[in-house]
Scaffold this motif. Structure first.
Motif, PDB file in Angstrom:
ATOM      1  N   ARG A  61       0.840  -1.176  -0.076  1.00 18.32           N
ATOM      2  CA  ARG A  61      -0.104   0.235  -0.043  1.00 18.32           C
ATOM      3  C   ARG A  61       0.859   0.945   0.021  1.00 18.32           C
ATOM      4  O   ARG A  61       2.106   1.101   0.261  1.00 18.32           O
ATOM      5  CB  ARG A  61      -1.134  -0.082   1.130  1.00 18.32           C
ATOM      6  CG  ARG A  61      -1.736  -1.476   1.012  1.00 18.32           C
ATOM      7  CD  ARG A  61      -3.156  -1.069   2.169  1.00 18.32           C
ATOM      8  NE  ARG A  61      -3.982  -2.009   1.945  1.00 18.32           N
ATOM      9  CZ  ARG A  61      -4.726  -2.407   2.793  1.00 18.32           C
ATOM     10  NH1 ARG A  61      -4.779  -2.075   4.404  1.00 18.32           N
ATOM     11  NH2 ARG A  61      -5.663  -3.472   2.686  1.00 18.32           N
ATOM     12  N   GLU A  62       0.301   2.360  -0.168  1.00 23.12           N
ATOM     13  CA  GLU A  62       1.092   3.508  -0.036  1.00 23.12           C
ATOM     14  C   GLU A  62       1.892   3.844   0.965  1.00 23.12           C
ATOM     15  O   GLU A  62       2.935   4.230   0.822  1.00 23.12           O
ATOM     16  CB  GLU A  62       0.022   4.717  -0.174  1.00 23.12           C
ATOM     17  CG  GLU A  62       0.466   6.190  -0.652  1.00 23.12           C
ATOM     18  CD  GLU A  62       1.346   6.148  -2.103  1.00 23.12           C
ATOM     19  OE1 GLU A  62       2.218   6.846  -2.177  1.00 23.12           O
ATOM     20  OE2 GLU A  62       0.466   5.540  -3.028  1.00 23.12           O
ATOM     21  N   ALA A  63       1.407   3.638   2.352  1.00 18.15           N
ATOM     22  CA  ALA A  63       2.075   4.048   3.328  1.00 18.15           C
ATOM     23  C   ALA A  63       2.750   2.749   4.195  1.00 18.15           C
ATOM     24  O   ALA A  63       3.380   2.973   5.155  1.00 18.15           O
ATOM     25  CB  ALA A  63       1.282   4.904   4.237  1.00 18.15           C
ATOM     26  N   ASP A 126       9.565   0.106   8.746  1.00 19.93           N
ATOM     27  CA  ASP A 126       9.893   0.300  10.072  1.00 19.93           C
ATOM     28  C   ASP A 126       9.458  -0.807  10.923  1.00 19.93           C
ATOM     29  O   ASP A 126       8.334  -0.671  11.323  1.00 19.93           O
ATOM     30  CB  ASP A 126       9.313   1.723  10.484  1.00 19.93           C
ATOM     31  CG  ASP A 126       9.553   2.112  11.886  1.00 19.93           C
ATOM     32  OD1 ASP A 126      10.538   1.602  12.332  1.00 19.93           O
ATOM     33  OD2 ASP A 126       8.887   3.003  12.623  1.00 19.93           O
ATOM     34  N   ALA A 127      10.233  -1.681  11.274  1.00 16.43           N
ATOM     35  CA  ALA A 127       9.989  -2.821  12.316  1.00 16.43           C
ATOM     36  C   ALA A 127       9.485  -2.267  13.613  1.00 16.43           C
ATOM     37  O   ALA A 127       8.544  -3.162  13.993  1.00 16.43           O
ATOM     38  CB  ALA A 127      11.201  -3.664  12.322  1.00 16.43           C
ATOM     39  N   LYS A 145       5.892   1.872   6.127  1.00 18.12           N
ATOM     40  CA  LYS A 145       7.086   2.117   5.276  1.00 18.12           C
ATOM     41  C   LYS A 145       7.900   2.981   5.987  1.00 18.12           C
ATOM     42  O   LYS A 145       7.311   3.923   6.605  1.00 18.12           O
ATOM     43  CB  LYS A 145       6.597   2.328   4.081  1.00 18.12           C
ATOM     44  CG  LYS A 145       5.987   1.253   3.263  1.00 18.12           C
ATOM     45  CD  LYS A 145       5.638   1.764   1.909  1.00 18.12           C
ATOM     46  CE  LYS A 145       4.861   0.649   0.968  1.00 18.12           C
ATOM     47  NZ  LYS A 145       4.890   1.221  -0.378  1.00 18.12           N
ATOM     48  N   VAL A 146       9.258   2.968   5.498  1.00 17.32           N
ATOM     49  CA  VAL A 146      10.049   4.224   5.814  1.00 17.32           C
ATOM     50  C   VAL A 146       9.919   5.140   5.061  1.00 17.32           C
ATOM     51  O   VAL A 146       9.627   4.956   3.846  1.00 17.32           O
ATOM     52  CB  VAL A 146      11.555   3.432   6.106  1.00 17.32           C
ATOM     53  CG1 VAL A 146      12.440   4.532   6.307  1.00 17.32           C
ATOM     54  CG2 VAL A 146      11.924   2.537   7.089  1.00 17.32           C
ATOM     55  N   GLU A 147       9.852   6.494   5.423  1.00 18.27           N
ATOM     56  CA  GLU A 147       9.441   7.797   4.727  1.00 18.27           C
ATOM     57  C   GLU A 147      10.166   7.434   3.227  1.00 18.27           C
ATOM     58  O   GLU A 147       9.545   7.837   2.302  1.00 18.27           O
ATOM     59  CB  GLU A 147       9.841   8.893   5.468  1.00 18.27           C
ATOM     60  CG  GLU A 147       9.413  10.179   4.527  1.00 18.27           C
ATOM     61  CD  GLU A 147       7.864  10.221   4.816  1.00 18.27           C
ATOM     62  OE1 GLU A 147       7.268  10.884   3.910  1.00 18.27           O
ATOM     63  OE2 GLU A 147       7.155   9.902   5.551  1.00 18.27           O
TER      64      GLU A 147
END
Length: 157
Positions: A61-63, A126-127, A145-147
């Motif tokens: 997905r996007e984020a 980002d765990a 997700k990481v930025e």
């Protein structure tokens, strides 16, 4: 008399395409080495449950990245999830014990199974922000997700 002889019915399907030598070899290998050929005790214990790798869906997905895994019969406390920057590992174990007593007859069976499945993630995650939930045998893991890994749309001029 020649009119009374019937011709055999031939299949009315079109012939399939010719196989490449690699596809033909792959089919031959699968024919001779069926799945499970390295398990010599399978016929001795036919009722032994066999843990299979869980089916996994990875949704980008996007984020976030969503990972869904089918693991019916596995208790929440028997699941271990580990996340790296670009991969996710799900480990689990099932334990089942059955006892039966009828007069002088006593039967006890214990079965165990374990699995481990690692999947590659489509983006860096980002765990620390990961969340997991389980409902009706389906494990769902949400990984933000990481930025820097977010997708960007680039217009063509």
């Amino acid at each position: 008399m020649a009119k009374d002889i019937k011709k055999p019915d031939l299949p009315k399907t079109r012939p399939s395409r010719a196989l490449s030598p690699f596809e033909e070899m792959d089919q031959l290998f699968n024919h001779f080495m069926r799945r499970g050929w390295m398990r010599p005790w399978r016929s001795e214990w036919p009722d032994m449950p066999e843990m299979k790798l869980p089916k996994v869906d990875v949704i980008d997905r996007e984020a976030e990245v969503i990972v869904k895994a089918e693991i019916p019969g596995v208790d929440k406390k028997d699941i271990d999830i580990s996340v790296g920057e670009d991969s996710l590992t799900i480990k689990g174990e099932t334990k089942h014990e059955e006892k039966e007593e009828k007069g002088d007859y006593y039967r006890s069976e214990m079965t165990r199974g374990a699995f481990s499945r690692t999947v590659a993630l489509p983006a860096t995650v980002d765990a620390a922000g990961a969340k997991a939930s389980m409902d009706n045998g389906v494990l769902e893991i949400s990984l933000p997700k990481v930025e820097k890994a977010k997708r960007l749309s680039i217009p063509v001029s």
